[in-house]
Design a protein around this motif. Sequence first.
Motif, PDB file in Angstrom:
ATOM      1  N   VAL A 107     -47.262 -44.640 -53.221  1.00 34.24           N
ATOM      2  CA  VAL A 107     -45.915 -44.936 -53.708  1.00 34.24           C
ATOM      3  C   VAL A 107     -44.854 -44.044 -53.041  1.00 34.24           C
ATOM      4  O   VAL A 107     -43.714 -44.478 -52.818  1.00 34.24           O
ATOM      5  CB  VAL A 107     -45.861 -44.805 -55.242  1.00 34.24           C
ATOM      6  CG1 VAL A 107     -45.943 -43.345 -55.683  1.00 34.24           C
ATOM      7  CG2 VAL A 107     -44.603 -45.454 -55.791  1.00 34.24           C
ATOM      8  N   ILE A 108     -45.209 -42.803 -52.685  1.00 31.59           N
ATOM      9  CA  ILE A 108     -44.265 -41.930 -51.983  1.00 31.59           C
ATOM     10  C   ILE A 108     -43.947 -42.512 -50.615  1.00 31.59           C
ATOM     11  O   ILE A 108     -42.782 -42.530 -50.180  1.00 31.59           O
ATOM     12  CB  ILE A 108     -44.829 -40.504 -51.837  1.00 31.59           C
ATOM     13  CG1 ILE A 108     -45.046 -39.868 -53.206  1.00 31.59           C
ATOM     14  CG2 ILE A 108     -43.886 -39.648 -50.989  1.00 31.59           C
ATOM     15  CD1 ILE A 108     -43.765 -39.620 -53.969  1.00 31.59           C
ATOM     16  N   LYS A 109     -44.980 -43.016 -49.944  1.00 26.10           N
ATOM     17  CA  LYS A 109     -44.777 -43.635 -48.642  1.00 26.10           C
ATOM     18  C   LYS A 109     -43.932 -44.898 -48.781  1.00 26.10           C
ATOM     19  O   LYS A 109     -43.081 -45.185 -47.923  1.00 26.10           O
ATOM     20  CB  LYS A 109     -46.126 -43.964 -48.005  1.00 26.10           C
ATOM     21  CG  LYS A 109     -46.018 -44.531 -46.593  1.00 26.10           C
ATOM     22  CD  LYS A 109     -45.381 -43.535 -45.633  1.00 26.10           C
ATOM     23  CE  LYS A 109     -45.335 -44.093 -44.219  1.00 26.10           C
ATOM     24  NZ  LYS A 109     -44.663 -43.145 -43.298  1.00 26.10           N
ATOM     25  N   LEU A 110     -44.158 -45.653 -49.847  1.00 23.83           N
ATOM     26  CA  LEU A 110     -43.357 -46.854 -50.094  1.00 23.83           C
ATOM     27  C   LEU A 110     -41.881 -46.482 -50.287  1.00 23.83           C
ATOM     28  O   LEU A 110     -40.989 -47.136 -49.735  1.00 23.83           O
ATOM     29  CB  LEU A 110     -43.873 -47.600 -51.323  1.00 23.83           C
ATOM     30  CG  LEU A 110     -43.053 -48.819 -51.765  1.00 23.83           C
ATOM     31  CD1 LEU A 110     -43.055 -49.890 -50.683  1.00 23.83           C
ATOM     32  CD2 LEU A 110     -43.610 -49.384 -53.076  1.00 23.83           C
ATOM     33  N   LEU A 111     -41.630 -45.443 -51.067  1.00 17.82           N
ATOM     34  CA  LEU A 111     -40.253 -44.993 -51.295  1.00 17.82           C
ATOM     35  C   LEU A 111     -39.616 -44.545 -49.989  1.00 17.82           C
ATOM     36  O   LEU A 111     -38.462 -44.894 -49.697  1.00 17.82           O
ATOM     37  CB  LEU A 111     -40.237 -43.844 -52.313  1.00 17.82           C
ATOM     38  CG  LEU A 111     -38.873 -43.202 -52.586  1.00 17.82           C
ATOM     39  CD1 LEU A 111     -37.880 -44.233 -53.108  1.00 17.82           C
ATOM     40  CD2 LEU A 111     -39.016 -42.042 -53.580  1.00 17.82           C
ATOM     41  N   GLU A 112     -40.355 -43.802 -49.196  1.00 19.23           N
ATOM     42  CA  GLU A 112     -39.830 -43.334 -47.907  1.00 19.23           C
ATOM     43  C   GLU A 112     -39.499 -44.517 -46.997  1.00 19.23           C
ATOM     44  O   GLU A 112     -38.436 -44.540 -46.357  1.00 19.23           O
ATOM     45  CB  GLU A 112     -40.856 -42.425 -47.230  1.00 19.23           C
ATOM     46  CG  GLU A 112     -40.401 -41.892 -45.881  1.00 19.23           C
ATOM     47  CD  GLU A 112     -41.458 -41.042 -45.206  1.00 19.23           C
ATOM     48  OE1 GLU A 112     -41.107 -40.287 -44.276  1.00 19.23           O
ATOM     49  OE2 GLU A 112     -42.639 -41.139 -45.590  1.00 19.23           O
ATOM     50  N   THR A 113     -40.403 -45.495 -46.952  1.00 21.86           N
ATOM     51  CA  THR A 113     -40.191 -46.671 -46.104  1.00 21.86           C
ATOM     52  C   THR A 113     -38.956 -47.446 -46.557  1.00 21.86           C
ATOM     53  O   THR A 113     -38.135 -47.878 -45.731  1.00 21.86           O
ATOM     54  CB  THR A 113     -41.422 -47.592 -46.155  1.00 21.86           C
ATOM     55  OG1 THR A 113     -42.578 -46.870 -45.701  1.00 21.86           O
ATOM     56  CG2 THR A 113     -41.229 -48.818 -45.269  1.00 21.86           C
ATOM     57  N   TYR A 114     -38.825 -47.604 -47.872  1.00 23.63           N
ATOM     58  CA  TYR A 114     -37.662 -48.312 -48.414  1.00 23.63           C
ATOM     59  C   TYR A 114     -36.365 -47.579 -48.073  1.00 23.63           C
ATOM     60  O   TYR A 114     -35.407 -48.185 -47.583  1.00 23.63           O
ATOM     61  CB  TYR A 114     -37.793 -48.473 -49.930  1.00 23.63           C
ATOM     62  CG  TYR A 114     -36.510 -48.941 -50.575  1.00 23.63           C
ATOM     63  CD1 TYR A 114     -36.146 -50.286 -50.545  1.00 23.63           C
ATOM     64  CD2 TYR A 114     -35.628 -48.031 -51.162  1.00 23.63           C
ATOM     65  CE1 TYR A 114     -34.936 -50.708 -51.092  1.00 23.63           C
ATOM     66  CE2 TYR A 114     -34.428 -48.444 -51.707  1.00 23.63           C
ATOM     67  CZ  TYR A 114     -34.080 -49.790 -51.669  1.00 23.63           C
ATOM     68  OH  TYR A 114     -32.882 -50.199 -52.200  1.00 23.63           O
ATOM     69  N   LEU A 115     -36.323 -46.267 -48.345  1.00 21.37           N
ATOM     70  CA  LEU A 115     -35.098 -45.488 -48.117  1.00 21.37           C
ATOM     71  C   LEU A 115     -34.690 -45.493 -46.650  1.00 21.37           C
ATOM     72  O   LEU A 115     -33.501 -45.586 -46.325  1.00 21.37           O
ATOM     73  CB  LEU A 115     -35.286 -44.054 -48.610  1.00 21.37           C
ATOM     74  CG  LEU A 115     -35.415 -43.871 -50.127  1.00 21.37           C
ATOM     75  CD1 LEU A 115     -35.762 -42.433 -50.456  1.00 21.37           C
ATOM     76  CD2 LEU A 115     -34.129 -44.286 -50.840  1.00 21.37           C
ATOM     77  N   ASP A 116     -35.667 -45.413 -45.764  1.00 20.84           N
ATOM     78  CA  ASP A 116     -35.358 -45.462 -44.336  1.00 20.84           C
ATOM     79  C   ASP A 116     -34.818 -46.840 -43.953  1.00 20.84           C
ATOM     80  O   ASP A 116     -33.884 -46.957 -43.154  1.00 20.84           O
ATOM     81  CB  ASP A 116     -36.605 -45.136 -43.507  1.00 20.84           C
ATOM     82  CG  ASP A 116     -36.997 -43.667 -43.580  1.00 20.84           C
ATOM     83  OD1 ASP A 116     -36.147 -42.849 -43.988  1.00 20.84           O
ATOM     84  OD2 ASP A 116     -38.152 -43.346 -43.239  1.00 20.84           O
ATOM     85  N   ALA A 117     -35.393 -47.871 -44.535  1.00 22.77           N
ATOM     86  CA  ALA A 117     -34.998 -49.242 -44.195  1.00 22.77           C
ATOM     87  C   ALA A 117     -33.571 -49.553 -44.612  1.00 22.77           C
ATOM     88  O   ALA A 117     -32.869 -50.321 -43.940  1.00 22.77           O
ATOM     89  CB  ALA A 117     -35.969 -50.238 -44.824  1.00 22.77           C
ATOM     90  N   VAL A 118     -33.105 -48.953 -45.729  1.00 26.07           N
ATOM     91  CA  VAL A 118     -31.752 -49.249 -46.213  1.00 26.07           C
ATOM     92  C   VAL A 118     -30.722 -48.233 -45.718  1.00 26.07           C
ATOM     93  O   VAL A 118     -29.572 -48.233 -46.157  1.00 26.07           O
ATOM     94  CB  VAL A 118     -31.720 -49.317 -47.760  1.00 26.07           C
ATOM     95  CG1 VAL A 118     -32.656 -50.411 -48.253  1.00 26.07           C
ATOM     96  CG2 VAL A 118     -32.077 -47.976 -48.394  1.00 26.07           C
ATOM     97  N   GLY A 119     -31.130 -47.352 -44.803  1.00 23.79           N
ATOM     98  CA  GLY A 119     -30.183 -46.431 -44.174  1.00 23.79           C
ATOM     99  C   GLY A 119     -29.873 -45.187 -44.965  1.00 23.79           C
ATOM    100  O   GLY A 119     -28.837 -44.548 -44.734  1.00 23.79           O
ATOM    101  N   LEU A 120     -30.769 -44.814 -45.879  1.00 23.77           N
ATOM    102  CA  LEU A 120     -30.540 -43.618 -46.692  1.00 23.77           C
ATOM    103  C   LEU A 120     -31.467 -42.470 -46.307  1.00 23.77           C
ATOM    104  O   LEU A 120     -31.008 -41.365 -46.009  1.00 23.77           O
ATOM    105  CB  LEU A 120     -30.722 -43.943 -48.179  1.00 23.77           C
ATOM    106  CG  LEU A 120     -29.592 -44.700 -48.861  1.00 23.77           C
ATOM    107  CD1 LEU A 120     -30.032 -45.179 -50.242  1.00 23.77           C
ATOM    108  CD2 LEU A 120     -28.357 -43.817 -48.994  1.00 23.77           C
TER     109      LEU A 120
END
Length: 238
Positions: free
Chosen positions: A70-83
């Motif tokens: 889930v940490i990797k999922l959060l990181e992937t999401y945040l990077d994808a949305v420019g944060l």
Amino acid sequence: MSARLVLADEPGAWIDIDFGGRSYSARIDPMWLGAENLAGLFERPHMVRRLFKEADAVSLMIADPLGRRVIKLLETYLDAVGLGFRGLGFLCVGLENLDLLEVDLLRIGLDIRDWLDPEKSLSSRRIALLIADFKERPETQIGAKSFGIYPADKAAMVAAEAIAAHVDDENYRHRFLKSPDELAAEAVKAQEAKEKRKVIAEQRESEIVLAPVGEKSFSEASEKSRVALAELIASQRE
């Protein structure tokens, strides 16, 4: 950051995210979690699943029931949305200091309500960029708190430091370099000193007009004045 992401940053927009060899669809703005849940993403990273479309959120949960990725999922999401995690950190600073952020936004013509409501036009990505900028500017409310001072522009800070360099007292600090808490504490001390001076003045007047004849009686009548004066001198030495 790509221009494509900037152009896609619209209220209610979705973004495709590749994770674990599959593509999932998620809200481009994490504020869809709500302000409280967004502020808690570092402590509750599994909440990121709520940003995905329902079917995709279920698929992510089934693929990782123990939440090991889930940490990797959060990181992937945040990077994808420019944060990124850095941007999320700036958002948390804003959420922890909404009153300060509101003032800073109002000064540049923006309404904080347009961020807190994800259906409005001010995105979390843009807010993160603004907060990153505010933190480097001591004249802003957010920046002043970061610097530990009362809001003052850089020119004022340079002037304050120059003045301090020509003051003999090594403990002297210009008010531009003091925090709001320090200034408030000084204001309280100044008021207390004013009240003590008032007591001394009133007591001396009463001693002259009303004090009974006799050295002992005069000494007793002036005790209150001496105590107040001693306290005033002590407070000025602090």
